[in-house]
Design an enzyme around this catalytic site. Sequence first.
Site, short mmCIF file in Angstrom:
data_model
loop_
_atom_site.label_atom_id
_atom_site.label_comp_id
_atom_site.label_asym_id
_atom_site.label_seq_id
_atom_site.Cartn_x
_atom_site.Cartn_y
_atom_site.Cartn_z
N CYS A 1 0.80 -1.22 0.00
CA CYS A 1 0.00 0.00 0.00
C CYS A 1 0.84 1.27 0.00
CB CYS A 1 -0.94 -0.03 1.20
SG CYS A 1 -1.89 -1.54 1.22
N HIS B 1 -2.45 8.15 6.15
CA HIS B 1 -2.65 6.78 5.66
C HIS B 1 -3.97 6.25 6.22
CE1 HIS B 1 -1.62 2.90 4.07
NE2 HIS B 1 -1.64 2.32 5.26
N LYS C 1 -9.53 7.67 2.74
CA LYS C 1 -10.04 6.30 2.76
C LYS C 1 -11.40 6.18 3.44
CE LYS C 1 -5.46 4.08 2.73
NZ LYS C 1 -4.59 5.27 2.90
N HIS D 1 -9.81 1.59 1.01
CA HIS D 1 -8.37 1.45 0.88
C HIS D 1 -8.06 0.82 -0.47
CE1 HIS D 1 -4.27 0.94 1.52
NE2 HIS D 1 -4.24 0.29 2.66
N PHE E 1 2.39 -3.38 3.96
CA PHE E 1 2.87 -4.64 4.51
C PHE E 1 4.35 -4.80 4.20
CE2 PHE E 1 -1.31 -7.35 4.50
CZ PHE E 1 -1.83 -6.53 5.47
#
Length: 467
Positions: free
Chosen positions: A218, A358, A389, A394, A453
């Site tokens: 992401c 984020h 978001k 997302h 991640f």
Amino acid sequence: MQALQSSSLRPSPPTHPFLKPTTHQFTNVKPLKPKKLTPFISASSAPTREKDPKKRVVITGMGLVSVFGNDVDAYYDKLLAGESGISLIDRFDASKFPTRFGGQIRGFKAEGYIDGKNDRRLDDCLRYCIVAGKKALENADLGTDRDKKINKERAGVLVGTGMGGLTVFSDGVQALIEKGHRKITPFFIPYAITNMGSALLAIDVGFMGPNYSISTACATSNYCFYAAANHIRRGEADLMIAGGTEAAMIPIGLGGFVACRALSQRNDDPQTASRPWDKDRDGFVMGEGAGVLVMESLEHAMKRGAPIIAEYLGGAVNCDAYHMTDPRADGLGVSSCILSSLEDAGVSPEEVNYINAHATSTIVGDLAEVNAVKKVFKNPSEIKMNATKSMIGHCLGAAGGLEAIATVKAITTGWLHPSINQFNPEPSVEFDTVANKKQQHEVNVAISNSFGFGGHNSVVVFSAFKP
């Protein structure tokens, strides 16, 4: 997209609100104990912004594919109105999934941008990339009849994706299992690999400069912006199309995140499911789309009389080096990345007054980001921070691209979109999160955060263009 909900992928219950792990369910994956470190800060007396027009990087075009359509202004109008793009999934039968909703794009049309034969073959990940890229070029006054203004050998494409052509990949595996290898389409490999979006867009528009993809989950789009800008600053390109694309809204994509226990399960009220910083958040909401910028040197933009929208001041990327899904408890990776981005931009923390966060709506990730941001910006009352978001979900590898466009629009319009679904805010957040209603705000310097991640952190810095 850091910090899943799953007890199988998260450390045991934390002893600290920002997650200090003690044990872990995986036998072969153990979190490292964070060392007490301090982010490096340059010893230079005062930040200095780039002045060389060959190295200053400006934004001259923006293009997107989103749950709110393919027009940048319409997209931002929907965001300013606080409209949710989240709905029940009807692309496939999701009735047996514990999560049955997302930011699904409907009615997408590629006519005028992709020929009919290719349009039928391409994975949506590639279609979104090509349409967003060509629309960005049109926005930059570089449509098909105007691209002779540039040296295409010095124009590149850097559009990344976290998942690649997931539909083509899934269909190919199914064909192999059910019918054997002879039934696998010859486009299986080319349309599944992550570099093909950049490649096909370059083939279409004839750009022969730097061309590849970055895949950092992401954080992908911001990594691409940072790398593209550096190609320009090093004199390797005059112009770059950069950003991210993603199309994972299919059974295997939804099922994979369900298996991680990462997603909200608020099926009775999908439009309120994405609620960053709200005490009752229960996971992120999947989205899809593409967001790209046309970035070029100031010298090149001025020579061709380009419409200069905003300026990219700098950026940074780094890694938590800690855990594959969870953020560091001490926030060092994120705070270091923000500080490095400001140093690269020639900006002091005091100059920043807007953050596009984020903020995925995960239990741990939202507060971990806030904790790290507070290490850099000592006075939260001076900064407004919102969460795109909350309305579009997302969008994984495309998230940073769509959020960069929202950030630039905030700079150019003087209006911040709301963070919707702020019903029961976390008191520790302290920042003005532009809760539920748009706010007028003159942005001095903005940063946009993206984390992925693997501990990938990326931050980009924008401002209004000042000659």
